[in-house]
Design an enzyme around this catalytic site. Structure first.
Site, PDB file in Angstrom:
ATOM      1  CB  ILE A  16      79.077 -13.383   5.410  1.00  0.00           C
ATOM      2  CG1 ILE A  16      80.518 -14.045   5.048  1.00  0.00           C
ATOM      3  CG2 ILE A  16      77.960 -13.946   4.432  1.00  0.00           C
ATOM      4  CD1 ILE A  16      80.437 -15.624   5.079  1.00  0.00           C
ATOM      5  CG  ASP A  36      78.031  -8.464  15.575  1.00  0.00           C
ATOM      6  OD1 ASP A  36      78.204  -8.730  14.504  1.00  0.00           O
ATOM      7  OD2 ASP A  36      79.139  -8.601  16.149  1.00  0.00           O
ATOM      8  CG  PHE A  81      75.285 -14.388   8.759  1.00  0.00           C
ATOM      9  CD1 PHE A  81      75.885 -14.884   7.627  1.00  0.00           C
ATOM     10  CD2 PHE A  81      73.963 -13.873   8.672  1.00  0.00           C
ATOM     11  CE1 PHE A  81      75.050 -14.764   6.278  1.00  0.00           C
ATOM     12  CE2 PHE A  81      73.024 -13.568   7.414  1.00  0.00           C
ATOM     13  CZ  PHE A  81      73.987 -14.128   6.429  1.00  0.00           C
ATOM     14  CB  THR A 124      81.213 -23.947   6.881  1.00  0.00           C
ATOM     15  OG1 THR A 124      82.351 -24.114   6.113  1.00  0.00           O
ATOM     16  CG2 THR A 124      81.274 -24.658   8.026  1.00  0.00           C
ATOM     17  CG  ASP A 125      82.806 -25.591   1.814  1.00  0.00           C
ATOM     18  OD1 ASP A 125      83.118 -25.149   2.949  1.00  0.00           O
ATOM     19  OD2 ASP A 125      83.078 -25.666   0.943  1.00  0.00           O
ATOM     20  CD  GLU A 126      86.272 -24.952   6.819  1.00  0.00           C
ATOM     21  OE1 GLU A 126      86.711 -25.295   7.938  1.00  0.00           O
ATOM     22  OE2 GLU A 126      86.581 -23.740   6.379  1.00  0.00           O
ATOM     23  CE1 TYR A 151      83.730 -21.700  11.723  1.00  0.00           C
ATOM     24  CE2 TYR A 151      84.693 -22.833   9.626  1.00  0.00           C
ATOM     25  CZ  TYR A 151      83.814 -21.971  10.382  1.00  0.00           C
ATOM     26  OH  TYR A 151      82.838 -21.526   9.404  1.00  0.00           O
ATOM     27  CB  SER A 152      84.769 -27.683  10.399  1.00  0.00           C
ATOM     28  OG  SER A 152      85.976 -28.570  10.896  1.00  0.00           O
ATOM     29  CE  LYS A 155      79.132 -22.474  11.040  1.00  0.00           C
ATOM     30  NZ  LYS A 155      78.371 -20.944  11.284  1.00  0.00           N
ATOM     31  CG  LEU A 207     100.763 -20.720  -0.370  1.00  0.00           C
ATOM     32  CD1 LEU A 207      99.515 -20.160  -0.738  1.00  0.00           C
ATOM     33  CD2 LEU A 207     101.408 -21.078  -1.896  1.00  0.00           C
TER      34      LEU A 207
HETATM   35  P1  NAD Z   1      83.125 -13.061  10.813  1.00  0.00           P
HETATM   36  O1  NAD Z   1      84.185 -13.535  11.597  1.00  0.00           O
HETATM   37  O2  NAD Z   1      83.630 -11.911   9.724  1.00  0.00           O
HETATM   38  O3  NAD Z   1      82.015 -12.278  11.538  1.00  0.00           O
HETATM   39  C1  NAD Z   1      81.458 -13.026  12.772  1.00  0.00           C
HETATM   40  C2  NAD Z   1      80.425 -11.867  13.304  1.00  0.00           C
HETATM   41  O4  NAD Z   1      79.709 -12.741  14.718  1.00  0.00           O
HETATM   42  C3  NAD Z   1      81.208 -11.085  13.966  1.00  0.00           C
HETATM   43  O5  NAD Z   1      80.673  -9.612  13.758  1.00  0.00           O
HETATM   44  C4  NAD Z   1      81.295 -11.104  15.531  1.00  0.00           C
HETATM   45  O6  NAD Z   1      81.306 -10.150  16.225  1.00  0.00           O
HETATM   46  C5  NAD Z   1      79.958 -11.819  15.770  1.00  0.00           C
HETATM   47  N1  NAD Z   1      79.744 -12.862  16.672  1.00  0.00           N
HETATM   48  C6  NAD Z   1      80.718 -14.021  17.150  1.00  0.00           C
HETATM   49  N2  NAD Z   1      80.034 -14.420  18.361  1.00  0.00           N
HETATM   50  C7  NAD Z   1      79.061 -13.807  18.737  1.00  0.00           C
HETATM   51  C8  NAD Z   1      78.248 -13.961  19.790  1.00  0.00           C
HETATM   52  N3  NAD Z   1      78.536 -14.956  21.039  1.00  0.00           N
HETATM   53  N4  NAD Z   1      77.036 -13.224  19.862  1.00  0.00           N
HETATM   54  C9  NAD Z   1      76.887 -12.212  19.051  1.00  0.00           C
HETATM   55  N5  NAD Z   1      77.520 -11.957  18.043  1.00  0.00           N
HETATM   56  C10 NAD Z   1      78.812 -12.732  17.924  1.00  0.00           C
HETATM   57  O7  NAD Z   1      82.387 -14.410  10.046  1.00  0.00           O
HETATM   58  P2  NAD Z   1      81.977 -14.500   8.533  1.00  0.00           P
HETATM   59  O8  NAD Z   1      83.251 -14.930   7.760  1.00  0.00           O
HETATM   60  O9  NAD Z   1      81.224 -13.283   8.244  1.00  0.00           O
HETATM   61  O10 NAD Z   1      81.041 -15.717   8.876  1.00  0.00           O
HETATM   62  C11 NAD Z   1      79.850 -15.678   8.942  1.00  0.00           C
HETATM   63  C12 NAD Z   1      78.967 -16.860   9.017  1.00  0.00           C
HETATM   64  O11 NAD Z   1      79.085 -17.478   7.886  1.00  0.00           O
HETATM   65  C13 NAD Z   1      79.613 -17.871   9.844  1.00  0.00           C
HETATM   66  O12 NAD Z   1      78.572 -18.549  10.681  1.00  0.00           O
HETATM   67  C14 NAD Z   1      80.476 -18.714   9.112  1.00  0.00           C
HETATM   68  O13 NAD Z   1      80.658 -20.173   9.850  1.00  0.00           O
HETATM   69  C15 NAD Z   1      79.885 -18.773   7.910  1.00  0.00           C
HETATM   70  N6  NAD Z   1      80.549 -19.109   6.801  1.00  0.00           N
HETATM   71  C16 NAD Z   1      81.673 -18.490   6.574  1.00  0.00           C
HETATM   72  C17 NAD Z   1      82.353 -18.538   5.356  1.00  0.00           C
HETATM   73  C18 NAD Z   1      83.426 -17.812   4.790  1.00  0.00           C
HETATM   74  O14 NAD Z   1      84.124 -18.161   3.831  1.00  0.00           O
HETATM   75  N7  NAD Z   1      83.794 -16.842   5.568  1.00  0.00           N
HETATM   76  C19 NAD Z   1      81.945 -19.746   4.379  1.00  0.00           C
HETATM   77  C20 NAD Z   1      80.792 -20.368   4.632  1.00  0.00           C
HETATM   78  C21 NAD Z   1      80.016 -20.207   5.784  1.00  0.00           C
HETATM   79  O1  TDX Z   2      97.971 -16.955   5.372  1.00  0.00           O
HETATM   80  C1  TDX Z   2      97.167 -17.930   4.999  1.00  0.00           C
HETATM   81  N1  TDX Z   2      98.149 -18.626   3.985  1.00  0.00           N
HETATM   82  C2  TDX Z   2      97.232 -19.945   3.523  1.00  0.00           C
HETATM   83  O2  TDX Z   2      97.885 -20.540   2.577  1.00  0.00           O
HETATM   84  C3  TDX Z   2      96.170 -18.010   5.314  1.00  0.00           C
HETATM   85  C4  TDX Z   2      95.442 -17.309   6.241  1.00  0.00           C
HETATM   86  C5  TDX Z   2      95.604 -19.290   4.907  1.00  0.00           C
HETATM   87  N2  TDX Z   2      95.981 -20.020   3.918  1.00  0.00           N
HETATM   88  C6  TDX Z   2      95.234 -21.161   3.435  1.00  0.00           C
HETATM   89  C7  TDX Z   2      94.849 -22.074   4.293  1.00  0.00           C
HETATM   90  C8  TDX Z   2      93.340 -22.164   3.373  1.00  0.00           C
HETATM   91  O3  TDX Z   2      93.593 -23.597   2.591  1.00  0.00           O
HETATM   92  O4  TDX Z   2      94.367 -20.534   2.569  1.00  0.00           O
HETATM   93  C9  TDX Z   2      93.034 -21.341   2.629  1.00  0.00           C
HETATM   94  C10 TDX Z   2      92.092 -20.416   2.964  1.00  0.00           C
HETATM   95  O5  TDX Z   2      92.261 -20.146   4.349  1.00  0.00           O
HETATM   96  P1  TDX Z   2      91.199 -19.254   5.441  1.00  0.00           P
HETATM   97  O6  TDX Z   2      91.026 -17.947   4.798  1.00  0.00           O
HETATM   98  O7  TDX Z   2      91.641 -19.381   6.735  1.00  0.00           O
HETATM   99  O8  TDX Z   2      89.933 -19.977   5.208  1.00  0.00           O
HETATM  100  P2  TDX Z   2      89.549 -21.655   5.249  1.00  0.00           P
HETATM  101  O9  TDX Z   2      90.303 -22.161   6.455  1.00  0.00           O
HETATM  102  O10 TDX Z   2      89.316 -22.371   4.059  1.00  0.00           O
HETATM  103  O11 TDX Z   2      87.999 -21.343   6.117  1.00  0.00           O
HETATM  104  C11 TDX Z   2      86.951 -20.478   5.332  1.00  0.00           C
HETATM  105  O12 TDX Z   2      86.110 -21.066   4.567  1.00  0.00           O
HETATM  106  C12 TDX Z   2      85.078 -21.522   5.074  1.00  0.00           C
HETATM  107  C13 TDX Z   2      86.332 -19.510   6.554  1.00  0.00           C
HETATM  108  O13 TDX Z   2      87.419 -18.783   7.308  1.00  0.00           O
HETATM  109  C14 TDX Z   2      85.429 -20.302   7.421  1.00  0.00           C
HETATM  110  O14 TDX Z   2      84.641 -19.639   8.282  1.00  0.00           O
HETATM  111  C15 TDX Z   2      84.459 -21.051   6.588  1.00  0.00           C
HETATM  112  O15 TDX Z   2      83.607 -21.761   7.005  1.00  0.00           O
END
Ligand code: NAD
Ligand code: TDX
Length: 335
Positions: A16, A36, A81, A124-126, A151-152, A155, A207
């Site tokens: 993101i 990063d 992030f 995150t909404d989690e 994780y959540s 956060k 799944l």
């Molecule tokens: P990601 O795992 O793809 O990227 C995380 C980045 O943070 C990486 O580039 C990593 O190298 C860097 N990082 C981790 N620890 C670090 C540290 N100690 N110092 C410096 N850099 C560090 O994650 P993402 O999915 O892009 O998520 C980004 C943010 O958005 C997170 O805070 C996550 O909680 C939040 N978020 C994600 C989602 C989602 O669906 N992916 C949804 C809601 C919120």
């Molecule tokens: O192989 C899989 N099969 C499966 O059924 C994987 C990897 C996941 N799942 C399910 C688990 C969850 O219900 O799919 C859903 C989505 O899984 P993830 O991609 O692991 O996401 P989730 O756990 O919902 O969390 C994501 O959204 C909120 C992000 O990873 C978090 O960083 C963010 O905060």
């Protein structure tokens, strides 16, 4: 209106964060410093093509105070992030989640306190836990915190630090809690890219459980525009929920991917469920829509998904080096 000239984007080489950097380059004039650590989830290549005159990548840890002393006084705002982000990894080994997500946020907040820097926290909404499948309610900014996973919970802890640093020390903060993102450059450990790349490799998608869990999907570009709106127009000390009314059962998302990729919609494996697996997330985004006038642009999920499938099809060299070790780890966990 807050109008920064320079912004530090922590985690800007992740999924993101890098999309947000690209969004800033395309839609604003700000100068960007990416901080990063390049963990397994960070990738220099995620910033390929962004102009060096606008974006500088500093490889380092958000827990490094000396580095923060160098970087933070030179920027007007931090958009934070950086985090460990994968629930399954947090169940296997929570330690890096406590360090990067809780302690990392603490170090950044202290730097902002010291230098009077504006801080926007990405969450995150989690943090709100989960909803029942037959519940009709959705999360709002007033929903009590009730995180389920390591994780959540980290956060949620980081959100509480941000609130405390605002109230106690007057640090200028905002928080946004977003639903599940999808889009290009998402790590192949996550649900949607894992299934797309499985199909592209000739492997069967996996799944968890019975597939009835619901996630509320938003395109990453819509998350980026919402974050910019909160940073520039949001009320200090406030929280804004970000979501695009994208609720879908995992089973339905997977069947859509299979169909879009020309496969039979039953062509997948049921695997072991995630321990403590949250059932349903759903965001009521009325506040950001009403107060800040934000609207998502990617409202057709199937169309968005088709674009993401195309991206993974065209960028095999980006994801292939990651795929084998991710699948080996899943296989050890029976997933
Ligand atoms: P990601 O795992 O793809 O990227 C995380 C980045 O943070 C990486 O580039 C990593 O190298 C860097 N990082 C981790 N620890 C670090 C540290 N100690 N110092 C410096 N850099 C560090 O994650 P993402 O999915 O892009 O998520 C980004 C943010 O958005 C997170 O805070 C996550 O909680 C939040 N978020 C994600 C989602 C989602 O669906 N992916 C949804 C809601 C919120
Ligand atoms: O192989 C899989 N099969 C499966 O059924 C994987 C990897 C996941 N799942 C399910 C688990 C969850 O219900 O799919 C859903 C989505 O899984 P993830 O991609 O692991 O996401 P989730 O756990 O919902 O969390 C994501 O959204 C909120 C992000 O990873 C978090 O960083 C963010 O905060």
């Amino acid at each position: 209106m807050f109008e920064p000239n320079s912004v530090m984007v922590t985690g800007g080489a992740g999924f993101i964060g890098s999309n947000f950097v690209r969004w800033l380059v395309d839609n604003t004039d700000v100068r960007i410093v990416v901080l990063d650590k390049l963990t397994y989830a960070g990738n220099r290549g995620n910033l390929t093509g962004v102009p060096e005159s606008r974006v500088k990548l500093v490889v380092g840890d958000i827990c490094d105070d000396a580095l923060l002393d160098e970087l933070v006084p030179c920027v007007d705002a931090i958009v934070h992030f950086a985090a460990e982000t994968h629930n399954d990894n947090s169940i296997a080994d929570p330690a890096p989640f406590v360090s990067s997500n809780i302690e990392g946020t603490y170090h950044l907040l202290e730097a902002c306190r010291k230098y009077g820097t504006r801080f926007h926290h990405i969450s995150t909404d989690e943090v709100y836990g989960d909803l029942d499948l037959d519940d009709t309610t959705r999360f709002t900014e007033a929903t009590p915190y009730c995180p389920s996973s390591p994780y959540s919970s980290t956060k949620a802890a980081s959100d509480l630090l941000v609130r405390a640093w605002h109230r106690t020390y007057g640090v200028a903060t905002t928080i946004s809690n977003c639903s599940n993102n999808y889009g290009p450059r998402q790590h192949v450990e996550k649900f949607i890219p894992r299934q797309i790349t499985n199909v592209l490799c000739g492997a069967r998608p996996k799944l968890y459980g019975d597939g009835s869990n619901v996630r509320d999907w938003i395109h990453v570009d819509d998350h980026s525009s919402a974050v910019w709106d909160v940073l520039t127009k949001g009320r200090l000390g406030d929280t804004y929920l970000i979501g695009a009314d994208g609720e879908q059962r995992n089973l339905d998302v997977l069947r859509t991917i299979l169909t879009l990729m020309g496969k039979d919609s039953d062509d997948f494996d049921w695997v072991r469920d995630r321990p403590g697996h949250d059932r349903r997330y759903a965001i009521d985004a009325s506040k950001i829509r009403t107060e800040l006038g934000w609207r998502p642009r990617h409202v057709d999920f199937e169309e968005g998904l088709a674009g993401v499938i195309d991206w993974y099809r065209e960028n095999e060299s980006w994801w292939m080096p990651l795929k084998e070790s991710v699948e080996a780890t899943y296989s050890m966990r029976g997933q």
